[in-house]
Structure formats: C-alpha cells, structure tokens
Enzyme design. Structure first.
Site, PDB file in Angstrom:
ATOM      1  N   HIS A   1      32.653 -23.344  96.547  1.00 56.82           N
ATOM      2  CA  HIS A   1      31.096 -22.864  97.110  1.00 56.82           C
ATOM      3  C   HIS A   1      31.480 -21.690  95.904  1.00 56.82           C
ATOM      4  CE1 HIS A   1      32.440 -25.215 100.375  1.00 56.82           C
ATOM      5  NE2 HIS A   1      31.283 -25.007 100.946  1.00 56.82           N
TER       6      HIS A   1
ATOM      7  N   CYS B   1      33.478 -25.424  92.159  1.00 57.73           N
ATOM      8  CA  CYS B   1      33.165 -26.020  91.565  1.00 57.73           C
ATOM      9  C   CYS B   1      32.401 -26.495  90.186  1.00 57.73           C
ATOM     10  CB  CYS B   1      32.461 -26.895  92.231  1.00 57.73           C
ATOM     11  SG  CYS B   1      31.648 -28.645  91.548  1.00 57.73           S
TER      12      CYS B   1
ATOM     13  N   HIS C   1      24.629 -19.658 103.533  1.00 58.38           N
ATOM     14  CA  HIS C   1      25.419 -20.651 102.962  1.00 58.38           C
ATOM     15  C   HIS C   1      26.654 -19.980 101.848  1.00 58.38           C
ATOM     16  CE1 HIS C   1      27.039 -24.147 100.803  1.00 58.38           C
ATOM     17  NE2 HIS C   1      26.874 -24.532 102.234  1.00 58.38           N
TER      18      HIS C   1
ATOM     19  N   GLU D   1      27.601 -21.140  99.420  1.00 57.63           N
ATOM     20  CA  GLU D   1      27.098 -20.746  97.793  1.00 57.63           C
ATOM     21  C   GLU D   1      26.087 -20.012  97.602  1.00 57.63           C
ATOM     22  OE1 GLU D   1      25.002 -24.016  95.141  1.00 57.63           O
ATOM     23  OE2 GLU D   1      26.077 -25.247  95.995  1.00 57.63           O
TER      24      GLU D   1
ATOM     25  N   SER E   1      26.106 -28.518 104.761  1.00 57.78           N
ATOM     26  CA  SER E   1      24.583 -28.649 104.676  1.00 57.78           C
ATOM     27  C   SER E   1      24.669 -30.342 103.564  1.00 57.78           C
ATOM     28  CB  SER E   1      24.463 -27.511 102.823  1.00 57.78           C
ATOM     29  OG  SER E   1      23.334 -27.694 103.189  1.00 57.78           O
ATOM     30  N   ASN E   2      25.301 -29.991 102.793  1.00 62.16           N
ATOM     31  CA  ASN E   2      25.297 -31.447 102.322  1.00 62.16           C
ATOM     32  C   ASN E   2      24.777 -32.592 103.158  1.00 62.16           C
ATOM     33  OD1 ASN E   2      26.735 -34.410 101.024  1.00 62.16           O
ATOM     34  ND2 ASN E   2      25.076 -33.448  99.565  1.00 62.16           N
TER      35      ASN E   2
END
Length: 291
Positions: free
Chosen positions: A75, A97, A129, A131, A227-228
């Site tokens: 994240h 990532c 979140h 990220e 979330s995804n």
C-alpha cells in the site's frame, strides 16, 4: 455440481511481491515487523503471523528500538514513516507496489510545483485507507480526499483541480466523478485527470463480470476490509444477483445452492489462491458426501 475458479483472481503483483519478501525475511532470522496488515485478508495474515510476522501500528513503530526490521506493505507509506525510520535506526524492507510508488512520485511532483492559491489536488479514494494515507502524505496532508460523488461540494471550484485516484478504485467511477467536477468548475478553471487506477484492477473488473455471468451462483472470496474486494464484488452482483461475499469456506451457506448446477469462485487482489481452492474442495466434498 460444476465448480470453477477464476484463474485471473488472486494476489496481484504488488501483494505477491510483498508476501514473497516477508517469507524470505522470515526464513532468515525469523524476526520481522509489518507496519499494518500486509494484506486485507485475515486468513493470510494469520498464516504469516504463524511464521513469525508481527503486525504493528504506527504508534508501536515510533517506539521500536534501533536495529528493528520493518516491512512496508504494498500500500505504501507517507514520507514521515521513512524519516522516523532513519531517526530511530530502523531498517525498512520496502515492498511498496511499483504502481503505488509511481503514483506517489507523481503527486509529490505536482504538489511541489503547484500554486496552492490557484490549484488543488483531489484524491478519489477510501478515507483512512493505507494507500490513501500514503498519497495524502506526499502533499503534507493538504490533498482533499473524496470518497463519494456526493462529497464534491468540498472542492473549491474557483481553483484548478488535479484529480488522482487510489489505484484500486473503479475506473468508471473515477471518470464519472471527473465529469461531475468538470461541470462545476468556474470559467477559466481546468480539470486535469490522471490514469492512476491499476491496470490489473481495471482489467479484472471486466473479466470478473464475464466470469460471474457464466455460473448459476458466485462465491466472491475476500476480506471484508479489502477496498478492491468491494469494487470487484459489486461487479459480480451487477451481472449475477446470486453472488455472495464470503471470507472462507465456513461462510458457505449450502441452503443457497438449491436448484443450481454450477458455482463460480473468484476473489480480490488480496485473496490467496489457496483459499479459493479450499472453498472449491469444501463444496465438492459436501456434494460427494451427499451422493
């Protein structure tokens, strides 16, 4: 009973890389912290915890002794985390990532060159979140986070808007939000959009719709915090109303299977393939035992 698993579901590259790094470090001296859940899947987190991975929050991170080793998950983290590690002598294993890292760099560059009196950065993402916190951190906390279209009144339409998106959000929702913002901008002001939704995520949205439409019933396997997972499960529901969100095989309700001949199993980018296979085997064993 026909049971199929979506071959495109499961860990994305970023999550696979982070878990691979964690396993590699744990095979060494077995001592490793992770700043936050390495993946939004409680079952996979427990597997790694059993190997010795210790999940901590930022409060604990700030008080770690020098020499501690900490994994940064896919994240990403804000600049403050890196500064804290340097000040405290903490060794970071950075598993951010590459897609998230590139987005962070983009936002940071935009923030450094923009005029805050005339321009603003808006991030379409889930508030709180991990990220998104990392992205907002690139702007010293000054970016505005919009989670839903009905929140756009918070935007200053007398300024230019640079609109970015959390990498796991729906591309369709992102461009829908952009269209609403553009209509509200005052004359002479501009909206600048950026393709920051992960390519793997946007590809999976279309693919998972095709997959879900091929089965009488769909089981979408993912952690509730993903979330995804919320985005992709929504795609399944749109094409197949007999789609159900589960976390593991124990959540499977066989009363829902009455009158169906096929079951499709799919999941989020944070869902391990072995977990989907476990659900498949549980279903097959159930019906084999009945026979």
């Amino acid at each position: 009973m026909r049971v199929g698993i979506d071959n495109d579901s499961g860990f994305c590259f970023g999550v696979l890389s982070a878990i691979g790094k964690a396993e590699e470090e744990l095979r060494g001296d077995g001592s490793l912290y992770c700043l936050g859940d390495i993946v939004h899947n409680g079952i996979e987190c427990k597997r790694l915890s059993d190997m010795g991975l210790r999940t901590i929050g930022h409060e604990q991170f700030n008080s770690l002794p020098a020499g501690s080793r900490v994994l940064l998950r896919a994240h990403g983290e804000p600049p403050l985390t890196y500064r804290t590690a340097k000040e405290h002598g903490i060794t970071l294993i950075d598993a951010t990532c590459p897609v998230v890292l590139k987005l962070q760099q983009r936002i940071l560059a935009q923030y450094n060159e923009m005029n805050p009196k005339e321009q603003q950065i808006v991030i379409f993402g889930q508030k709180g979140h991990a990220e998104v916190l990392g992205l907002v951190g690139q702007t010293d906390g000054n970016a505005l986070v919009i989670e839903h279209a009905d929140e756009i009144d918070q935007i200053d339409f007398s300024k230019d808007v640079f609109l970015y998106s959390q990498t796991t959000k729906s591309a369709e929702d992102y461009y829908g939000l952009a269209a609403l913002i553009e209509k509200r901008l005052q004359p002479g002001r501009k909206l600048v959009t950026a393709k920051t939704v992960c390519g793997q995520v946007s590809h999976r949205s279309q693919h998972i719709r095709e997959f879900a439409s091929q089965y009488d019933l769909v089981l979408f396997v993912s952690g509730r915090k993903s979330s995804n997972g919320k985005v992709l499960f929504g795609e399944c529901l749109e094409v197949n109303p007999r789609s159900y969100h589960i976390e593991n095989k124990d959540d499977i309700d066989f009363s829902l299977f009455e009158g169906i001949e096929s079951v499709g199993i799919c999941g989020a980018t944070s869902t391990p393939k072995w977990l989907m296979e476990e659900c498949r085997d549980h279903i097959l064993n159930h019906f084999n035992n009945q026979q």
